[in-house]
Design a protein around this motif. Structure first.
Motif, PDB file in Angstrom:
ATOM      1  N   LEU A  98      57.320  32.255  29.328  1.00  0.00           N
ATOM      2  CA  LEU A  98      57.055  31.500  30.554  1.00  0.00           C
ATOM      3  C   LEU A  98      58.197  30.539  30.898  1.00  0.00           C
ATOM      4  CD1 LEU A  98      53.259  30.552  30.368  1.00  0.00           C
ATOM      5  CD2 LEU A  98      54.373  32.061  32.018  1.00  0.00           C
TER       6      LEU A  98
ATOM      7  N   THR B  96      60.441  31.993  33.638  1.00  0.00           N
ATOM      8  CA  THR B  96      59.944  32.384  34.950  1.00  0.00           C
ATOM      9  C   THR B  96      60.714  31.640  36.038  1.00  0.00           C
ATOM     10  OG1 THR B  96      58.228  30.697  34.812  1.00  0.00           O
ATOM     11  CG2 THR B  96      57.633  32.917  34.103  1.00  0.00           C
ATOM     12  N   THR B  97      60.678  32.164  37.233  1.00  0.00           N
ATOM     13  CA  THR B  97      61.481  31.607  38.331  1.00  0.00           C
ATOM     14  C   THR B  97      61.161  30.137  38.585  1.00  0.00           C
ATOM     15  OG1 THR B  97      61.567  33.790  39.365  1.00  0.00           O
ATOM     16  CG2 THR B  97      62.102  31.888  40.749  1.00  0.00           C
TER      17      THR B  97
END
Length: 477
Positions: free
Chosen positions: A259, A262-263
């Protein structure tokens, strides 16, 4: 608070946690203060165990015959242990809870304090200082995170900064103990006194509540609500916090390492890493760990050099308190910018003082105090507040672990290399090098760091999820 009142508050916490009912209002200032006090002992131990070595090192070198390389290992071994502690502790706190991990850290503090104080040889001392470092590294990230998760948004800055105040108190206590024991050179007792606060932390945390954020994340909303009622001022605040926490918990995302990439999470994790690393690259630890050695080499005697560090410690504590007062008024960003400016100026003066012959040692002591004014009221305390509040709950433990890993890696390298580099290039070159890094920290904060003053932890998370631009928001305001 006397002993009887403290026992009553402990019983109240225990009864609240065990009860199945959710009371309307159970909190009190005494109850909140006791929770913050016992948790803050982790910060005090962090400060004491990192500060006490500065004075003890003068006598350890003589008794154990340390060369510059071994000296660097004795000091930096705590930091290498802290690297391991930061990696292990934060992810485990996501799984088992903040409270349990702090209790375990209290036990490690106690055992390792005894081992470092009375070792048969330098190798055993280094081994126990690595163990001590595991506790220091774990507490450095876990304690401010625990305090931030307990605190209402409006008070989160000063409550999380309380960890920094206790850290500065521990460091000042270490300097005073060093000074009192300097005539005897009893470095064993200097290091061993840490057993007292570590025992208090171990016992006191048994009666403290678990983090409400962690409880909600682990499907225990009633218990979370009861904990909020211990520290929040109104039912409206509690209701609003519970609504947001439960809404985020329903997303059911697992707190996985992936996680972090993530972006929406990657930019803030990188920001956190840079905050952590820049806190160490300011050169503060060269002052904390080697101030007596630098002052002694400049012409002060050993006892006078240790006494001089008490002044540094007093400034550190006073300015940490002042900085914590302004953190919720001025904001995190403004304080960090002021700190970078003051530290860079101080390090330039220190570097020039080393190059110019005949500069009185007192001038160097005064400049060190000015450095502490700049550092303690800003980066020394604010960086931990920022790290404790900017990460989303799902990855808070893991992200905090990554950042404290980077922080302690930087710290360990600096502590290990400083005596070797100072011996090779001179202290002046080292001070000027850190001054350049302080300038870089200024531009990083000005251009990249978001302001989080006054926002709940959940609001900060939602802002990052929806890619809101903090800097533009602040400019509009």
């Amino acid at each position: 608070m006397n002993k009887l009142e403290m026992n009553k508050e402990k019983s109240k916490i225990k009864n609240i946690e065990q009860s199945n009912e959710v009371p309307e209002k159970v909190g009190s200032k005494g109850l909140s203060y006791m929770i913050y006090f016992f948790c803050g002992l982790g910060g005090l131990l962090f400060g004491y165990d990192t500060g006490v070595i500065s004075g003890a090192l003068l006598f350890i070198k003589r008794d154990l015959g340390l060369n510059p390389t071994l000296e660097g290992f004795v000091v930096s071994s705590v930091m290498f242990g802290a690297i391991l502690g930061s990696v292990i502790t934060s992810p485990l706190s996501d799984k088992f809870g903040r409270k349990k991990l702090i209790i375990i850290l209290g036990l490690i503090f106690t055992v390792s304090s005894i081992g470092t104080a009375w070792p048969p040889n330098v190798q055993v001392m280094i081994a126990f200082r690595i163990l001590l470092g595991i506790a220091v590294g774990g507490a450095s990230g876990l304690v401010p995170m625990y305090l931030a998760e307990l605190a209402p948004a409006a008070k989160r800055g000063i409550i999380t900064a309380y960890n920094g105040i206790m850290n500065a108190t521990g460091m000042l206590l270490a300097y005073v103990v060093n000074y009192l024991l300097a005539p005897s050179g009893d470095w064993h007792l200097m290091l061993g006194i840490a057993v007292v606060p570590s025992g208090l932390l171990l016992i006191g945390m048994l009666f403290m509540p678990e983090s409400p954020k962690w409880l909600t994340q682990n499907h225990k909303p009633n218990k979370a609500r009861k904990v909020l009622l211990m520290t929040y001022d109104s039912m409206e605040e509690v209701d609003r916090e519970m609504f947001v926490m439960e809404s985020l918990a329903k997303k059911n995302e697992k707190g996985k390492f992936s996680l972090l990439f993530t972006t929406w999470a990657r930019p803030i994790v990188l920001t956190g890493i840079l905050v952590a690393v820049f806190q160490q690259l300011t050169g503060a630890n060269t002052i904390f760990y080697y101030a007596p050695s630098v002052l002694s080499a400049a012409g002060l005697g050993d006892s006078a050099a240790i006494a001089g560090t008490i002044g540094v410690g007093i400034v550190n504590l006073v300015m940490t308190i002042i900085g914590s007062y302004y953190i919720d008024r001025w904001g995190r960003k403004k304080l960090l910018l002021l700190g970078s400016t003051g530290m860079a100026s101080s390090l330039v003066i220190l570097g020039l003082a080393e190059l110019i012959p005949g500069i009185p040692p007192m001038v160097m002591l005064l400049v060190m105090c000015f450095f502490m004014v700049s550092y303690s009221s800003t980066w020394g305390m604010v960086a931990w507040v920022v790290l404790a509040e900017i990460f989303p709950l799902k990855i808070r433990g893991i992200a905090m672990g990554v950042c404290t890993f980077c922080l302690w890696t930087s710290c360990a390298i600096i502590a290990l290399v400083f005596p070797i580099a100072a011996n090779a290039f001179g202290s002046a070159a080292i001070f000027l090098f850190f001054a350049v890094l302080c300038v870089l920290s200024y531009f990083f904060v000005r251009n990249k760091l978001p302001e989080t003053k006054g926002k709940t932890l959940e609001e900060i998370e939602l802002d990052f999820r929806f890619e809101k631009n903090f800097e533009k928001q602040q400019m509009v305001k």
